[in-house]
Design a protein around this motif. Sequence first.
Motif, short mmCIF file in Angstrom:
data_model
loop_
_atom_site.label_atom_id
_atom_site.label_comp_id
_atom_site.label_asym_id
_atom_site.label_seq_id
_atom_site.Cartn_x
_atom_site.Cartn_y
_atom_site.Cartn_z
N UNK A 41 0.84 -1.21 0.00
CA UNK A 41 0.00 0.00 0.00
C UNK A 41 0.87 1.26 0.00
N UNK A 42 1.87 1.28 0.87
CA UNK A 42 2.75 2.46 0.95
C UNK A 42 3.45 2.70 -0.39
N UNK A 43 3.94 1.64 -1.00
CA UNK A 43 4.63 1.76 -2.28
C UNK A 43 3.69 2.26 -3.37
N UNK A 44 2.47 1.75 -3.37
CA UNK A 44 1.49 2.21 -4.36
C UNK A 44 1.20 3.70 -4.20
N UNK A 45 0.99 4.13 -2.97
CA UNK A 45 0.74 5.56 -2.72
C UNK A 45 1.94 6.40 -3.16
N UNK A 49 -8.45 2.84 -2.90
CA UNK A 49 -9.49 1.81 -2.90
C UNK A 49 -8.90 0.42 -2.71
N UNK A 50 -7.79 0.14 -3.38
CA UNK A 50 -7.12 -1.15 -3.17
C UNK A 50 -6.78 -1.31 -1.69
N UNK A 51 -6.19 -0.29 -1.09
CA UNK A 51 -5.83 -0.37 0.32
C UNK A 51 -7.06 -0.54 1.20
N UNK A 65 -1.45 -15.82 2.18
CA UNK A 65 -1.13 -15.37 0.83
C UNK A 65 -1.44 -13.89 0.68
N UNK A 66 -0.55 -13.17 -0.01
CA UNK A 66 -0.75 -11.74 -0.21
C UNK A 66 -0.58 -11.42 -1.69
N UNK A 67 -1.55 -10.67 -2.23
CA UNK A 67 -1.47 -10.19 -3.61
C UNK A 67 -0.44 -9.06 -3.67
N UNK A 68 0.53 -9.16 -4.56
CA UNK A 68 1.58 -8.13 -4.64
C UNK A 68 1.13 -6.84 -5.33
N UNK A 69 -0.09 -6.83 -5.86
CA UNK A 69 -0.59 -5.64 -6.55
C UNK A 69 -1.39 -4.75 -5.59
N UNK A 70 -2.28 -5.36 -4.81
CA UNK A 70 -3.20 -4.56 -3.98
C UNK A 70 -3.12 -4.86 -2.48
N UNK A 71 -2.42 -5.91 -2.08
CA UNK A 71 -2.32 -6.24 -0.66
C UNK A 71 -3.43 -7.13 -0.14
#
Length: 181
Positions: A52-56, A119-121, A151-157
Amino acid sequence: MNAMTAENLRSAFGGESQAHMRYLAWADKAEKDGFENVGRLFRAISYAEQIHATSHFKVMKDESGDFSVTAGAGFGLGTTSENLQGAINGELFEVEQMYPAYIAVAELQDEKQAIRSMNFALEAEKLHAALFQEAKDAVDAGKDVDFNEVYVCPICGYTAANEAEDKCPICGAKKELFKKF
């Protein structure tokens, strides 16, 4: 980028970054307390917070300079149960207050990339709160939570315990991309 959206993204970046580090510390504590699966959960969600931080941060790619960043963050290293409650409180704050307000501003300012990132976060944080609650219930009953894999999605968390779906229900990423803890 509009100033209010940029400020909100910086705040969200700060909060997600602090959650990432806080959850790593709480993972160590859970493992020392004998809750290996709770530690695994904290590490997995720590990774999601980093996503999330990286996306922001990437949405703010054209923003540069030094800024003072105000971000809410829980502090303290308590029992595993107390740390889980702190995590639940932080996730629920993001779900119920922070992200809805930040998204409303971004929508008013037509900041599409910011809206997507937040929204992803927001959607992932809802799942994080529920997973932390399940873990807290187990710990309060004197047991480790029954999450052998996370399991964690690397796109949206997006985060799932024990088994991941074929496609991420938040962003549509394929299961093969997920990181397993």
